[in-house]
Design a protein around this motif. Structure first.
Motif, PDB file in Angstrom:
ATOM      1  N   SER A   1       0.855  -1.184   0.000  1.00 19.04           N
ATOM      2  CA  SER A   1       0.000   0.000   0.000  1.00 19.04           C
ATOM      3  C   SER A   1       0.890   1.231   0.000  1.00 19.04           C
ATOM      4  CB  SER A   1      -0.908   0.037   1.236  1.00 19.04           C
ATOM      5  OG  SER A   1      -1.803  -1.039   1.255  1.00 19.04           O
ATOM      6  N   ILE A   2       0.427   2.291  -0.652  1.00 13.70           N
ATOM      7  CA  ILE A   2       1.126   3.572  -0.559  1.00 13.70           C
ATOM      8  C   ILE A   2       0.718   4.211   0.757  1.00 13.70           C
ATOM      9  CG2 ILE A   2       1.395   5.872  -1.552  1.00 13.70           C
ATOM     10  CD1 ILE A   2       0.938   4.656  -4.297  1.00 13.70           C
ATOM     11  N   THR A   3       1.667   4.306   1.669  1.00 11.02           N
ATOM     12  CA  THR A   3       1.392   4.906   2.970  1.00 11.02           C
ATOM     13  C   THR A   3       1.310   6.412   2.871  1.00 11.02           C
ATOM     14  OG1 THR A   3       2.474   3.084   4.140  1.00 11.02           O
ATOM     15  CG2 THR A   3       2.285   5.178   5.314  1.00 11.02           C
ATOM     16  N   SER A   4       2.250   7.004   2.121  1.00 13.16           N
ATOM     17  CA  SER A   4       2.289   8.455   1.983  1.00 13.16           C
ATOM     18  C   SER A   4       3.206   8.801   0.809  1.00 13.16           C
ATOM     19  CB  SER A   4       2.820   9.096   3.281  1.00 13.16           C
ATOM     20  OG  SER A   4       2.853  10.496   3.184  1.00 13.16           O
ATOM     21  N   LEU A   5       2.986   9.985   0.235  1.00  6.84           N
ATOM     22  CA  LEU A   5       3.849  10.463  -0.839  1.00  6.84           C
ATOM     23  C   LEU A   5       3.817  11.980  -0.884  1.00  6.84           C
ATOM     24  CD1 LEU A   5       2.152   9.699  -4.297  1.00  6.84           C
ATOM     25  CD2 LEU A   5       0.932   9.663  -2.156  1.00  6.84           C
ATOM     26  N   ASP A   6       4.813  12.560  -1.545  1.00  9.33           N
ATOM     27  CA  ASP A   6       4.877  14.018  -1.613  1.00  9.33           C
ATOM     28  C   ASP A   6       3.884  14.542  -2.645  1.00  9.33           C
ATOM     29  OD1 ASP A   6       6.082  13.264  -3.979  1.00  9.33           O
ATOM     30  OD2 ASP A   6       7.736  14.680  -3.817  1.00  9.33           O
ATOM     31  N   THR A   7       3.771  15.854  -2.707  1.00 10.08           N
ATOM     32  CA  THR A   7       2.759  16.440  -3.586  1.00 10.08           C
ATOM     33  C   THR A   7       3.066  16.206  -5.064  1.00 10.08           C
ATOM     34  OG1 THR A   7       3.938  18.550  -3.426  1.00 10.08           O
ATOM     35  CG2 THR A   7       2.059  18.224  -1.957  1.00 10.08           C
ATOM     36  N   ASN A   8       4.334  15.961  -5.393  1.00 13.05           N
ATOM     37  CA  ASN A   8       4.708  15.697  -6.782  1.00 13.05           C
ATOM     38  C   ASN A   8       4.643  14.219  -7.147  1.00 13.05           C
ATOM     39  OD1 ASN A   8       5.273  18.426  -7.419  1.00 13.05           O
ATOM     40  ND2 ASN A   8       7.295  18.260  -6.465  1.00 13.05           N
ATOM     41  N   ARG A   9       4.300  13.383  -6.176  1.00 14.11           N
ATOM     42  CA  ARG A   9       4.174  11.935  -6.384  1.00 14.11           C
ATOM     43  C   ARG A   9       5.489  11.306  -6.853  1.00 14.11           C
ATOM     44  NH1 ARG A   9      -0.619  14.403  -7.523  1.00 14.11           N
ATOM     45  NH2 ARG A   9      -2.607  13.300  -7.377  1.00 14.11           N
ATOM     46  N   LYS A  10       6.599  11.809  -6.339  1.00 12.65           N
ATOM     47  CA  LYS A  10       7.918  11.286  -6.704  1.00 12.65           C
ATOM     48  C   LYS A  10       8.605  10.584  -5.534  1.00 12.65           C
ATOM     49  CE  LYS A  10       7.733  12.898 -10.907  1.00 12.65           C
ATOM     50  NZ  LYS A  10       7.551  11.969 -12.053  1.00 12.65           N
ATOM     51  N   LYS A  11       8.324  11.037  -4.331  1.00 13.49           N
ATOM     52  CA  LYS A  11       8.903  10.430  -3.125  1.00 13.49           C
ATOM     53  C   LYS A  11       7.774   9.665  -2.432  1.00 13.49           C
ATOM     54  CE  LYS A  11      12.905  12.897  -3.210  1.00 13.49           C
ATOM     55  NZ  LYS A  11      13.191  14.037  -2.328  1.00 13.49           N
ATOM     56  N   ILE A  12       7.926   8.354  -2.348  1.00 14.20           N
ATOM     57  CA  ILE A  12       6.828   7.491  -1.904  1.00 14.20           C
ATOM     58  C   ILE A  12       7.280   6.631  -0.732  1.00 14.20           C
ATOM     59  CG2 ILE A  12       5.159   5.738  -2.611  1.00 14.20           C
ATOM     60  CD1 ILE A  12       5.668   6.559  -5.503  1.00 14.20           C
ATOM     61  N   LEU A  13       6.446   6.561   0.286  1.00 13.70           N
ATOM     62  CA  LEU A  13       6.661   5.634   1.401  1.00 13.70           C
ATOM     63  C   LEU A  13       5.664   4.496   1.248  1.00 13.70           C
ATOM     64  CD1 LEU A  13       8.453   5.367   3.950  1.00 13.70           C
ATOM     65  CD2 LEU A  13       6.518   6.274   5.247  1.00 13.70           C
ATOM     66  N   VAL A  14       6.173   3.270   1.197  1.00 15.13           N
ATOM     67  CA  VAL A  14       5.374   2.086   0.915  1.00 15.13           C
ATOM     68  C   VAL A  14       5.357   1.176   2.143  1.00 15.13           C
ATOM     69  CG1 VAL A  14       5.160   0.048  -0.573  1.00 15.13           C
ATOM     70  CG2 VAL A  14       6.011   2.212  -1.515  1.00 15.13           C
ATOM     71  N   SER A  15       4.192   0.632   2.470  1.00 15.17           N
ATOM     72  CA  SER A  15       4.115  -0.421   3.483  1.00 15.17           C
ATOM     73  C   SER A  15       3.908  -1.743   2.761  1.00 15.17           C
ATOM     74  CB  SER A  15       2.973  -0.169   4.471  1.00 15.17           C
ATOM     75  OG  SER A  15       1.727  -0.155   3.815  1.00 15.17           O
TER      76      SER A  15
END
Length: 651
Positions: free
Chosen positions: A341-355
């Protein structure tokens, strides 16, 4: 035997693995140290510019907010709360520099315990901590406001130094909206709440244009209020009677379109557009053919809806546009073999934190930098279990005696011949709106590590399978919902998956009720019974909530009316405290004194009555323990007591 327990500090950071050192400690105690600690990291969020990650870190001396640079494991603690007193419920970046933290604690008032929430703003350096609370209500005195959580309504994209929050205002005797300065902590009230609204919704421009009122004079009735702009007059656009009308959950406002989650037409919660001007459902955005829509996915830095989530055995995400879907596909393809799942990402959708996790591997966070085409591990929630062999959780389904298809899961311990392992029956809590999944579960894996097969079942009344399935559980406490659990045990026996003649029933909250009810309905079927924060007196539970007018419709519909003599008599007949003469198996009660959902008096009174009835019973009352035992020491103590009781009685 009754014990009032204050958990001792357990140095979990010295534990590297599940160490079977039986000479020094019991197997249950050793395994509890690994499985029973809180998730090390929770609520991780990427900053809007993608430069940092903020998260809750559950340290041995209490919860902290920590920040790291994106892609780094070097942590800086920026906020620490009192151990065993405070719980961090969520966090969100207000802007690239400041984090807003929602925390709460348990407080006694009016004969009950309530969770009192607070909002804090803190910079990523840990300096300039501010509490976001109106000066005129800064006292710690409990009022009706204890029933209404302070929360962030909107992050103001064009005004990064302010957010909109709601909180109880004693002057309005209602929930007010404030514009909060995240740097100074100053709050300015935006308007007077003359409409008894309890929850507010803002549009994409950060304007509060929608409110939901709970009618205190007519239990179960909700009114939806709307205004086109901040200068327009409020108008009541919809009134909904619980259990008579379809549920109507507003999630987003865009001009004249109100996006709502509702089982309208489909009988399953779906995302609809409701036309405010016409007062009618306009169009269907998304519905699943089998499962409820669980929630919506919101665009980073905005309140725009870009997708939905539903849950089968795992969380599933559906995105509405190709750009977001392509990002999600990159994430999925990067972690073959994991449920991601995508836990969180920046507003530009380039830096993504994945669980990412499986049913045999706990959740771990990974970072992905799409611009640099790089990625790596951030942290695991349960690092002491990484690399350890854990048994797989398998799904099953069967049809009940009255023709209803049920789904569940069974986890079989390693090293035990199929069909030979003792069985732990583990019904979930809730019961309504809650269900079991196939994900890694530390409770399940802990009991399996002790050599037990663990059975879970989504009995009718469980959430996620549509309103009809959930409604079938109404007023079925101790009856059809309970029978579903017994028939799931029969299925396990027929399939020879475990030794059902050598079993214990373990449950927490509503699951504790199921366990205690089984103790007198099936007195010869279980070697032991464990109730964790459970319910022994159904009538008392109903009465405790029925005294609040806003809860009466729900309690009457789902459990029964405790002030009706006939219904009260039936609830008494379905309560363990009034059936002590039938109980044969040893019983363990575990309850926290700070429980805000099931008063620990449920266990206190049952223990005293059971002692007088010469029942073999133990009671561990944990000081400061909450409903979920969300203090690390209390959680480990609860696991230890559970495991040692099972080992003693389930051979």
């Amino acid at each position: 035997m009754k014990r009032v327990a204050l958990a001792l500090l357990l140095p979990i950071f010295s534990i590297c693995a599940v160490i079977p050192n039986i000479a020094q400690a019991s197997k249950a105690e050793q395994h509890a140290k690994a499985f029973g600690h809180l998730p090390m990291f929770q609520y991780a969020q990427v900053s809007p510019n993608g430069e940092h990650i903020a998260a809750v870190f559950n340290a041995p001396d209490g919860p902290q907010i920590v920040v790291s640079k994106f892609g780094s494991q070097e942590l800086t603690a920026i906020l620490k709360l009192k151990k065993a007193q405070d719980r961090i419920d969520s966090l969100i970046w207000a802007n690239d520099d400041r984090v807003i933290v929602s925390a709460s604690y348990s407080k006694s008032a009016y004969g009950d315990r309530f969770r009192v929430s607070r909002l804090f703003s803190v910079s990523k350096s840990g300096k300039e901590l501010q509490e976001l609370k109106p000066k005129e209500v800064r006292s710690d005195r409990i009022t009706r406001g204890a029933l209404y959580s302070e929360r962030v309504i909107a992050i103001l994209k064009d005004d990064p130094n302010h957010v909109l929050v709601q909180g109880f205002d004693e002057r309005d005797e209602a929930v007010a909206v404030y514009k909060a300065n995240v740097d100074t902590g100053d709050l300015d009230k935006t308007f007077i709440n003359k409409y008894r609204v309890n929850a507010w919704v803002a549009n994409t421009q950060g304007e509060v244009v929608l409110g939901v009122e709970i009618d205190e004079l007519k239990p179960g009735l909700r009114h939806i209020w709307h205004r086109a702009t901040e200068s327009a007059e409020w108008k009541r656009i919809q009134s909904i009677q619980s259990f008579e009308d379809h549920s109507f959950e507003p999630v987003f406002v865009d001009g004249n379109s109100l996006y709502v989650l509702s089982p309208h037409e489909h009988g399953r919660k779906a995302l609809w557009v409701y036309n405010i001007a016409s007062g009618k459902f306009d169009s269907l955005v998304y519905a699943h053919e089998k499962y409820d829509v669980a929630d919506v996915i919101v665009e980073p830095g905005s309140s725009n809806i870009i997708g939905v989530r539903y849950m089968d055995d795992y969380v599933r995400s559906v995105f509405f546009n190709e750009t977001d879907n392509s990002v999600f596909q990159i994430v999925k393809n990067s972690f073959n073999g994991f449920e991601t799942s995508i836990t969180s990402l920046d507003t530009n959708r380039k830096k993504i934190l994945v669980s990412a996790q499986t049913n045999v591997s706990p959740t771990k966070y990974f970072w992905l930098d799409l611009e640099k085409k790089a990625g790596g591990v951030w942290f695991s929630q349960y690092p002491y279990l990484e690399g350890k062999r854990l048994p797989a959780t398998q799904k099953y389904s069967f049809t009940t005696s009255d023709g209803v298809e049920l789904h569940g899961y069974i986890t079989l311990p390693d090293g035990v011949e199929k069909g030979k392992a003792p069985l732990v029956v583990f019904p979930h809590g809730g019961p309504f709106g809650v269900r079991d999944y196939q994900y890694f579960d530390p409770y399940v894996q802990y009991m399996a590590s002790l050599g037990y097969a663990v059975m879970q079942v989504n009995f009718r009344g469980s959430g996620g399978f549509g309103s009809s399935f959930e409604n079938q559980g109404y007023r079925q406490w101790g009856k059809r919902m309970q029978q579903d659990v017994y028939e799931a045990i029969d299925y396990v026996a027929q399939q020879q998956l475990a030794d059902t003649k050598n079993s214990c029933m373990v449950g927490a909250s509503y699951g504790g009720y199921v366990a205690l009810t089984a103790s007198f309905q099936k007195p010869m079927d279980f070697k032991c019974i464990v109730s964790i924060a459970g319910i022994a007196n159904l009538t008392e539970l109903a009465e405790d909530d029925y005294k609040y007018k806003s809860l009466r419709a729900f309690i009457s519909k789902t459990i029964g009316n405790p002030r009706d003599d006939k219904e009260k008599a039936e609830m008494d007949s379905l309560s363990a405290i009034y059936n002590l003469d039938k109980i044969k198996a040893p019983v363990l009660l575990i309850h926290g004194t700070y429980d805000t959902q099931v008063n620990f008096s449920q266990s206190d009174k049952f223990y005293d009555a059971a002692e007088d009835a010469d029942i073999d019973i133990e009671y561990v009352k944990i000081k400061h323990g909450t409903h979920y035992f969300d203090d690390g020491d209390n959680r480990q103590l609860m696991f230890k007591e559970l495991g040692e009781f099972l080992v003693e009685h389930l051979k």
